[in-house]
Design a protein around this motif. Sequence first.
Motif, PDB file in Angstrom:
ATOM      1  N   ILE A  68       0.857  -1.184   0.000  1.00 32.35           N
ATOM      2  CA  ILE A  68       0.000   0.000   0.000  1.00 32.35           C
ATOM      3  C   ILE A  68       0.889   1.229   0.000  1.00 32.35           C
ATOM      4  CG2 ILE A  68      -0.188   0.060   2.531  1.00 32.35           C
ATOM      5  CD1 ILE A  68      -3.074   1.075   2.151  1.00 32.35           C
ATOM      6  N   SER A  69       0.469   2.244  -0.756  1.00 30.64           N
ATOM      7  CA  SER A  69       1.222   3.492  -0.812  1.00 30.64           C
ATOM      8  C   SER A  69       0.250   4.628  -1.079  1.00 30.64           C
ATOM      9  CB  SER A  69       2.306   3.429  -1.902  1.00 30.64           C
ATOM     10  OG  SER A  69       1.714   3.240  -3.174  1.00 30.64           O
ATOM     11  N   SER A  70       0.741   5.832  -0.923  1.00 28.88           N
ATOM     12  CA  SER A  70      -0.111   6.992  -1.157  1.00 28.88           C
ATOM     13  C   SER A  70       0.666   8.096  -1.831  1.00 28.88           C
ATOM     14  CB  SER A  70      -0.722   7.492   0.158  1.00 28.88           C
ATOM     15  OG  SER A  70       0.294   7.963   1.009  1.00 28.88           O
ATOM     16  N   ASP A  71      -0.028   8.912  -2.577  1.00 31.98           N
ATOM     17  CA  ASP A  71       0.540  10.092  -3.223  1.00 31.98           C
ATOM     18  C   ASP A  71      -0.368  11.252  -2.840  1.00 31.98           C
ATOM     19  OD1 ASP A  71       1.313  12.165  -4.897  1.00 31.98           O
ATOM     20  OD2 ASP A  71       1.849  10.821  -6.531  1.00 31.98           O
ATOM     21  N   ASN A  72       0.034  11.990  -1.834  1.00 26.77           N
ATOM     22  CA  ASN A  72      -0.835  13.054  -1.326  1.00 26.77           C
ATOM     23  C   ASN A  72      -1.060  14.154  -2.358  1.00 26.77           C
ATOM     24  OD1 ASN A  72      -1.090  11.749   1.146  1.00 26.77           O
ATOM     25  ND2 ASN A  72       0.708  12.767   1.993  1.00 26.77           N
TER      26      ASN A  72
END
Length: 122
Positions: A68-72
């Motif tokens: 899981i990862s995020s790109d704000n």
Amino acid sequence: VQLQASGGGLVQAGGSLRLVCSHSETTFGINRWGWYRQAPGKQREYVAVISSDGSTYYADSVKGRFTISSDNAKNTVYLQMNSLKPEDTAVYYCAAEFGAQNMGKPSSVDYWGQGTLVTVSS
């Protein structure tokens, strides 16, 4: 908070998929983003969570295979799924949590997106 999941599909066992969750810019108070899944005839279960400090957590069944990862900047949360197995077949839901409750339970989710279907053939 509005959530929109995409990226599901049909894949053979051993293959990969990347799920994408786009969320609204208004995320005040959200401390955790997550992915949950629900297989036919089963209860919804926790898959992975990423907290606001970048810490990641995984269910034992997906540890080492999913990321899981995020790109704000893009208001997006991803779930990279590798080495997929037939038992990963489910509708996958993205979720947003304030974090007031213990992580890892559907009851801790404050906002749900619509699901995206992942089917893994043997």
